[in-house]
Design a protein around this motif. Sequence first.
Motif, PDB file in Angstrom:
ATOM      1  N   GLY A 102      42.789 109.770  42.756  1.00  0.00           N
ATOM      2  CA  GLY A 102      43.972 109.570  43.566  1.00  0.00           C
ATOM      3  C   GLY A 102      45.241 109.825  42.803  1.00  0.00           C
ATOM      4  N   THR A 103      46.352 109.749  43.515  1.00  0.00           N
ATOM      5  CA  THR A 103      47.664 109.935  42.916  1.00  0.00           C
ATOM      6  C   THR A 103      48.640 108.921  43.490  1.00  0.00           C
ATOM      7  OG1 THR A 103      49.409 111.546  42.452  1.00  0.00           O
ATOM      8  CG2 THR A 103      48.423 111.624  44.639  1.00  0.00           C
ATOM      9  N   LYS A 104      49.645 108.585  42.681  1.00  0.00           N
ATOM     10  CA  LYS A 104      50.642 107.599  43.073  1.00  0.00           C
ATOM     11  C   LYS A 104      52.025 108.108  42.697  1.00  0.00           C
ATOM     12  CE  LYS A 104      51.953 102.747  42.268  1.00  0.00           C
ATOM     13  NZ  LYS A 104      51.573 101.505  41.573  1.00  0.00           N
ATOM     14  N   ILE A 105      52.962 107.977  43.616  1.00  0.00           N
ATOM     15  CA  ILE A 105      54.350 108.369  43.377  1.00  0.00           C
ATOM     16  C   ILE A 105      55.210 107.116  43.399  1.00  0.00           C
ATOM     17  CG2 ILE A 105      56.300 109.722  44.214  1.00  0.00           C
ATOM     18  CD1 ILE A 105      54.312 111.606  45.521  1.00  0.00           C
ATOM     19  N   LYS A 106      56.002 106.940  42.366  1.00  0.00           N
ATOM     20  CA  LYS A 106      56.857 105.761  42.249  1.00  0.00           C
ATOM     21  C   LYS A 106      58.310 106.180  42.367  1.00  0.00           C
ATOM     22  CE  LYS A 106      57.636 101.781  39.188  1.00  0.00           C
ATOM     23  NZ  LYS A 106      57.250 101.179  37.882  1.00  0.00           N
ATOM     24  N   LEU A 107      58.981 105.648  43.369  1.00  0.00           N
ATOM     25  CA  LEU A 107      60.386 105.961  43.634  1.00  0.00           C
ATOM     26  C   LEU A 107      61.181 104.660  43.674  1.00  0.00           C
ATOM     27  CD1 LEU A 107      59.768 108.562  46.485  1.00  0.00           C
ATOM     28  CD2 LEU A 107      60.299 109.067  44.090  1.00  0.00           C
ATOM     29  N   GLY A 108      61.583 104.196  42.498  1.00  0.00           N
ATOM     30  CA  GLY A 108      62.282 102.920  42.428  1.00  0.00           C
ATOM     31  C   GLY A 108      61.369 101.779  42.805  1.00  0.00           C
ATOM     32  N   PHE A 109      61.790 101.006  43.802  1.00  0.00           N
ATOM     33  CA  PHE A 109      60.969  99.887  44.255  1.00  0.00           C
ATOM     34  C   PHE A 109      59.838 100.322  45.186  1.00  0.00           C
ATOM     35  CE2 PHE A 109      65.072  97.662  43.455  1.00  0.00           C
ATOM     36  CZ  PHE A 109      64.626  96.874  42.409  1.00  0.00           C
ATOM     37  N   PHE A 110      59.879 101.572  45.656  1.00  0.00           N
ATOM     38  CA  PHE A 110      58.894 102.025  46.629  1.00  0.00           C
ATOM     39  C   PHE A 110      57.861 102.917  45.965  1.00  0.00           C
ATOM     40  CE2 PHE A 110      62.670 101.025  49.073  1.00  0.00           C
ATOM     41  CZ  PHE A 110      62.142 100.262  50.110  1.00  0.00           C
ATOM     42  N   ARG A 111      56.607 102.820  46.470  1.00  0.00           N
ATOM     43  CA  ARG A 111      55.510 103.620  45.935  1.00  0.00           C
ATOM     44  C   ARG A 111      54.656 104.150  47.092  1.00  0.00           C
ATOM     45  NH1 ARG A 111      54.966  99.264  41.801  1.00  0.00           N
ATOM     46  NH2 ARG A 111      57.102  99.192  40.998  1.00  0.00           N
ATOM     47  N   LEU A 112      54.136 105.330  46.912  1.00  0.00           N
ATOM     48  CA  LEU A 112      53.190 105.922  47.845  1.00  0.00           C
ATOM     49  C   LEU A 112      51.927 106.295  47.068  1.00  0.00           C
ATOM     50  CD1 LEU A 112      55.547 108.380  49.775  1.00  0.00           C
ATOM     51  CD2 LEU A 112      54.644 106.222  50.647  1.00  0.00           C
ATOM     52  N   HIS A 113      50.765 106.055  47.650  1.00  0.00           N
ATOM     53  CA  HIS A 113      49.540 106.473  46.981  1.00  0.00           C
ATOM     54  C   HIS A 113      48.523 106.961  48.001  1.00  0.00           C
ATOM     55  CE1 HIS A 113      47.954 102.413  48.065  1.00  0.00           C
ATOM     56  NE2 HIS A 113      46.791 103.038  48.053  1.00  0.00           N
ATOM     57  N   ALA A 114      47.626 107.815  47.526  1.00  0.00           N
ATOM     58  CA  ALA A 114      46.535 108.319  48.350  1.00  0.00           C
ATOM     59  C   ALA A 114      45.358 108.615  47.427  1.00  0.00           C
ATOM     60  CB  ALA A 114      46.953 109.580  49.105  1.00  0.00           C
ATOM     61  N   ASP A 115      44.154 108.332  47.884  1.00  0.00           N
ATOM     62  CA  ASP A 115      42.969 108.653  47.084  1.00  0.00           C
ATOM     63  C   ASP A 115      41.779 108.938  47.979  1.00  0.00           C
ATOM     64  OD1 ASP A 115      41.406 106.094  47.504  1.00  0.00           O
ATOM     65  OD2 ASP A 115      43.107 105.235  46.438  1.00  0.00           O
ATOM     66  N   TYR A 116      40.787 109.563  47.376  1.00  0.00           N
ATOM     67  CA  TYR A 116      39.564 109.928  48.097  1.00  0.00           C
ATOM     68  C   TYR A 116      38.372 109.394  47.326  1.00  0.00           C
ATOM     69  CZ  TYR A 116      36.381 112.665  50.978  1.00  0.00           C
ATOM     70  OH  TYR A 116      35.402 113.053  51.859  1.00  0.00           O
ATOM     71  N   THR A 117      37.499 108.689  48.019  1.00  0.00           N
ATOM     72  CA  THR A 117      36.331 108.063  47.393  1.00  0.00           C
ATOM     73  C   THR A 117      35.056 108.756  47.837  1.00  0.00           C
ATOM     74  OG1 THR A 117      37.434 105.908  47.285  1.00  0.00           O
ATOM     75  CG2 THR A 117      35.030 105.925  47.120  1.00  0.00           C
ATOM     76  N   LEU A 118      34.229 109.107  46.858  1.00  0.00           N
ATOM     77  CA  LEU A 118      32.903 109.664  47.119  1.00  0.00           C
ATOM     78  C   LEU A 118      31.879 108.547  47.046  1.00  0.00           C
ATOM     79  CD1 LEU A 118      33.110 112.898  44.928  1.00  0.00           C
ATOM     80  CD2 LEU A 118      33.321 112.757  47.420  1.00  0.00           C
ATOM     81  N   ALA A 119      31.111 108.381  48.120  1.00  0.00           N
ATOM     82  CA  ALA A 119      30.103 107.326  48.190  1.00  0.00           C
ATOM     83  C   ALA A 119      29.137 107.685  49.310  1.00  0.00           C
ATOM     84  CB  ALA A 119      30.754 105.968  48.438  1.00  0.00           C
ATOM     85  N   GLU A 120      28.277 106.761  49.685  1.00  0.00           N
ATOM     86  CA  GLU A 120      27.368 106.997  50.804  1.00  0.00           C
ATOM     87  C   GLU A 120      28.152 107.352  52.059  1.00  0.00           C
ATOM     88  OE1 GLU A 120      23.727 107.478  52.654  1.00  0.00           O
ATOM     89  OE2 GLU A 120      24.177 107.174  50.527  1.00  0.00           O
ATOM     90  N   PHE A 121      29.305 106.714  52.256  1.00  0.00           N
ATOM     91  CA  PHE A 121      30.287 107.095  53.260  1.00  0.00           C
ATOM     92  C   PHE A 121      31.586 107.392  52.511  1.00  0.00           C
ATOM     93  CE2 PHE A 121      27.300 105.039  56.017  1.00  0.00           C
ATOM     94  CZ  PHE A 121      27.483 105.604  57.274  1.00  0.00           C
ATOM     95  N   ASN A 122      32.058 108.635  52.561  1.00  0.00           N
ATOM     96  CA  ASN A 122      33.301 108.987  51.880  1.00  0.00           C
ATOM     97  C   ASN A 122      34.493 108.379  52.608  1.00  0.00           C
ATOM     98  OD1 ASN A 122      31.726 110.485  50.148  1.00  0.00           O
ATOM     99  ND2 ASN A 122      32.173 112.434  51.138  1.00  0.00           N
ATOM    100  N   ASN A 123      35.534 108.070  51.832  1.00  0.00           N
ATOM    101  CA  ASN A 123      36.670 107.351  52.398  1.00  0.00           C
ATOM    102  C   ASN A 123      37.991 107.932  51.880  1.00  0.00           C
ATOM    103  OD1 ASN A 123      37.738 104.777  53.804  1.00  0.00           O
ATOM    104  ND2 ASN A 123      38.709 104.701  51.800  1.00  0.00           N
ATOM    105  N   PHE A 124      38.928 108.132  52.793  1.00  0.00           N
ATOM    106  CA  PHE A 124      40.295 108.516  52.428  1.00  0.00           C
ATOM    107  C   PHE A 124      41.192 107.304  52.621  1.00  0.00           C
ATOM    108  CE2 PHE A 124      44.518 110.069  53.786  1.00  0.00           C
ATOM    109  CZ  PHE A 124      44.908 110.661  52.584  1.00  0.00           C
TER     110      PHE A 124
END
Length: 337
Positions: free
Chosen positions: A306-328
Motif C-alpha cells: 500500500g501507499t500513504k500520502i501525508k498532507l499536514g494533519f490529513f492522510r490518505l491511504h490505499a492498499d491491496y491484500t492478497l489472501a483467500e479473498f483479495n481485498n482493496f
Amino acid sequence: MKNLLFAIMGFCVLAVQAQSDANDLFAAGVEDAETFMNDYLAPVSEGAIYSVAGSWFNTGDAKPLGGFEVSIIGNITGFKNKEDKKTFILNTADYQNLQFVDGSTTKTVSSALGDIEGVRVFVEAEVAPGVTSREEFDLPSGLAAEDINFIPSGFIQGSVGLIKGTEIKARFLPKIDTDDVAISLIGVGIQHEFTKHLPADKILPIAISGVIGYTNIKGTYDFTDTSIIAGSDQRIDAKINTWVFQAVVSTKLPIINFYGSLGYLSGKSETAVLGTYDVQSGPFQETYTDPFTLNKDASGVTANVGTKIKLGFFRLHADYTLAEFNNFSFGLSFGFR
C-alpha cells in the motif's frame, strides 16, 4: 434500508436469501435445509471474515507518545473470478429428501456468491396410505446473479502512541438499531515497532513493526413481518470474530510512503436461524423452533502492499491484500505526529 445495511457489513445474503427461500428449503425437512444452507452460506461467511479482519495499519512507523490518528476505512472484498467460491457440488446422497427434477444425483449449484439459476429440485413422500405429496422449487442463486461481485465493509478506527514504539488501536461502527436490523462492530489492536530499539532508528529509512488485531461484528435481522413463512420471532443472528497477526515494513519519508506486510488471519462466523417456522406446503408440514446454527472457520496467509500520502494533519491511504479473498482498502485520516 435493511438490505443496504447488511450489504455494507457483508451480511446481505444472510439476510436476503435466507428469508426469500425459507419456505421452500424447510419444505425439504429441517435436516436437508441445514445441510444446504451450510454449503450455500459458507463462502459469503468466509468472505465477510476476510473483509472485516484487516486494515489495521497504514505504516510500520509507530506513533510517538501522544501521537494519534483517526481514520474512516472502507473495504471491498472481491470474488468475481473465484468460481470455487461461487458454486458447490450438491450430492443428493447427502440429503434425506431433496432430489433433482431432471434425475441427476450430483450437480453444480450456486452458493450465496454465485449466479446459477433455474436448478429445480423436489421433495416427495407418502403422507397417507396410497397418497403421495410432492413439492417442487428452484434452488436460490446468489449475489453474482445481481451483478454484485464484492463484499463491502467499513468502520472508524483510532490509534494512539504510547512509549517505546508501542501503539494501541480501536475500531468501531456506530451501532445501527432499527425496527428489524441491528449491527455493531468493535475491535482492538496493538502495534509495536522493533526498529525503535535500534541505535540508528532516527536515520534508518524504514520501519519494521508487528501488529495484532481482533475484530468482532454482530448483526441481527428480524424478518417476522415479511410473511415469507408463517411463524413468530423469526430472525437471523450473525457473529464474526477474527484475529490477525502481521509483520509490517514501511518507508519513513515526509509526504509519500509505501508499506507492505506478511501475516496470518484466523476467524469464525456463527449464523443462527431463530424463531418459529410453520411449514404449510409439501409432505413435511411441521413447525420448527430455532431450527439450526451454521458455523464457518477461515484461516490463511495474507500479504499486502500500500501507499500513504501525508498532507499536514490529513492522510490518505490505499492498499491491496492478497489472501483467500483479495481485498482493496482505502482510508481518510486525521492525525497528529
